[in-house]
Motif scaffolding. Sequence first.
Motif, PDB file in Angstrom:
ATOM      1  N   THR A  45      -9.710 -23.899 -12.819  1.00 30.08           N
ATOM      2  CA  THR A  45     -11.116 -23.883 -12.434  1.00 30.08           C
ATOM      3  C   THR A  45     -11.395 -22.734 -11.460  1.00 30.08           C
ATOM      4  O   THR A  45     -10.734 -22.615 -10.429  1.00 30.08           O
ATOM      5  N   ALA A  46     -12.360 -21.903 -11.802  1.00 31.21           N
ATOM      6  CA  ALA A  46     -12.739 -20.754 -10.969  1.00 31.21           C
ATOM      7  C   ALA A  46     -14.077 -21.046 -10.297  1.00 31.21           C
ATOM      8  O   ALA A  46     -14.986 -21.606 -10.925  1.00 31.21           O
ATOM      9  N   SER A 100      -5.517 -33.571  -3.108  1.00 29.46           N
ATOM     10  CA  SER A 100      -5.057 -33.378  -4.481  1.00 29.46           C
ATOM     11  C   SER A 100      -5.323 -31.982  -5.027  1.00 29.46           C
ATOM     12  O   SER A 100      -4.969 -31.696  -6.175  1.00 29.46           O
ATOM     13  N   ILE A 101      -5.945 -31.124  -4.223  1.00 27.84           N
ATOM     14  CA  ILE A 101      -6.362 -29.802  -4.721  1.00 27.84           C
ATOM     15  C   ILE A 101      -5.789 -28.690  -3.865  1.00 27.84           C
ATOM     16  O   ILE A 101      -5.865 -28.729  -2.635  1.00 27.84           O
ATOM     17  N   SER A 102      -5.221 -27.677  -4.542  1.00 27.97           N
ATOM     18  CA  SER A 102      -4.809 -26.436  -3.884  1.00 27.97           C
ATOM     19  C   SER A 102      -5.623 -25.294  -4.471  1.00 27.97           C
ATOM     20  O   SER A 102      -6.251 -25.445  -5.527  1.00 27.97           O
ATOM     21  N   ALA A 103      -5.616 -24.156  -3.799  1.00 28.24           N
ATOM     22  CA  ALA A 103      -6.438 -23.039  -4.294  1.00 28.24           C
ATOM     23  C   ALA A 103      -5.962 -21.725  -3.699  1.00 28.24           C
ATOM     24  O   ALA A 103      -5.293 -21.687  -2.665  1.00 28.24           O
ATOM     25  N   VAL A 104      -6.356 -20.651  -4.386  1.00 25.83           N
ATOM     26  CA  VAL A 104      -6.155 -19.292  -3.891  1.00 25.83           C
ATOM     27  C   VAL A 104      -7.521 -18.621  -3.906  1.00 25.83           C
ATOM     28  O   VAL A 104      -8.260 -18.727  -4.896  1.00 25.83           O
ATOM     29  N   ALA A 140      -9.032 -22.968  -8.217  1.00 25.39           N
ATOM     30  CA  ALA A 140      -8.614 -24.285  -7.734  1.00 25.39           C
ATOM     31  C   ALA A 140      -7.697 -24.942  -8.764  1.00 25.39           C
ATOM     32  O   ALA A 140      -7.983 -24.934  -9.963  1.00 25.39           O
ATOM     33  N   VAL A 141      -6.605 -25.513  -8.265  1.00 21.98           N
ATOM     34  CA  VAL A 141      -5.540 -26.031  -9.128  1.00 21.98           C
ATOM     35  C   VAL A 141      -5.112 -27.404  -8.610  1.00 21.98           C
ATOM     36  O   VAL A 141      -5.040 -27.606  -7.383  1.00 21.98           O
ATOM     37  N   PRO A 142      -4.815 -28.363  -9.491  1.00 18.78           N
ATOM     38  CA  PRO A 142      -4.238 -29.616  -9.003  1.00 18.78           C
ATOM     39  C   PRO A 142      -3.005 -29.330  -8.145  1.00 18.78           C
ATOM     40  O   PRO A 142      -2.199 -28.459  -8.487  1.00 18.78           O
ATOM     41  N   HIS A 143      -2.876 -30.046  -7.041  1.00 15.32           N
ATOM     42  CA  HIS A 143      -1.809 -29.754  -6.088  1.00 15.32           C
ATOM     43  C   HIS A 143      -0.418 -29.789  -6.732  1.00 15.32           C
ATOM     44  O   HIS A 143       0.476 -29.031  -6.338  1.00 15.32           O
ATOM     45  N   SER A 144      -0.263 -30.619  -7.747  1.00 14.82           N
ATOM     46  CA  SER A 144       1.047 -30.730  -8.410  1.00 14.82           C
ATOM     47  C   SER A 144       1.451 -29.443  -9.110  1.00 14.82           C
ATOM     48  O   SER A 144       2.641 -29.218  -9.363  1.00 14.82           O
ATOM     49  N   ARG A 145       0.468 -28.551  -9.416  1.00 13.61           N
ATOM     50  CA  ARG A 145       0.777 -27.289 -10.085  1.00 13.61           C
ATOM     51  C   ARG A 145       0.746 -26.094  -9.134  1.00 13.61           C
ATOM     52  O   ARG A 145       1.042 -24.971  -9.533  1.00 13.61           O
TER      53      ARG A 145
END
Length: 269
Positions: free
Chosen positions: A115-116, A213-217, A235-240
């Motif tokens: 997701t951008a 639950s969310i990580s991002a760059v 934005a990426v699910p934290h597991s990835r």
Amino acid sequence: MKNSVHEEPHHAVPYSTQSGLSSVDNALQLLHLISERRALRVAEAADDLGVARSTAHRLLTALRRQGFVTQDKPNGVYRPGRALLEIGLSAIGRVDIRHAARPVLEKLSEDTQETASLLLLEGDSVRFIDCVEGSRSVRVATRTGIVLPAHCTAGGKAILAALPPTDLGRRYPTRQLDTRTPNSIGTWSQLETELDGIRDLGYAVNFGEGESSISAVGMAIYDLIGYPLAAIAVAVPHSRLETVDQARQLAPMLVEAQLSVHDALNETV
């Protein structure tokens, strides 16, 4: 034959009005200089305007009082102030940034399958103004309209790191930070350290700081005078996305997206 152009009687402009117009002209010229150079000293202003240093100082002081210029410290150089920057933002327009960024968001989402998002800074928070969801079955949902503390998001931290020090300080007058998860930055000293690292890297990372639950760059997008106008983030699910190495793999695609949005903005003016 009568002249078809109606001519009004000529009236001399009173000296006081001429003086006032001269001051306005000089003030406007100073704004041009500040915008172009990003930093201006009183002596430079006086030389460029052809006026006394006391006159240049008086004009710059008036502009500072109105927020058009700012200083990092007393007797320091003058830089663009918030009022001047807001005029620049209005000229470009939020609709334009969203319009310019939309195709870039779509491509970034397609390239990463994640997701951008496009974010704008509002005070010490960020607002997600557009999103394109990733194509994976497990993905971060659209966040358009959501407002989060800037220091808890990758895009927000990227913008904060790019702000002039005085602007950053004004947004956090008490130096108090809200925390949303156990991973959120909680102190001003931690935030300063984080922002220093972002300036070195050129991008920011968020590991479950806004939502567990969310990580991002994220990476800042600059306007035409070099001010951080917005940010673009993946934005990426934290597991990835759990490690710095995983975040680093997304950085080149964000750089490409950043340049594409900047180029699109250039085409609109």
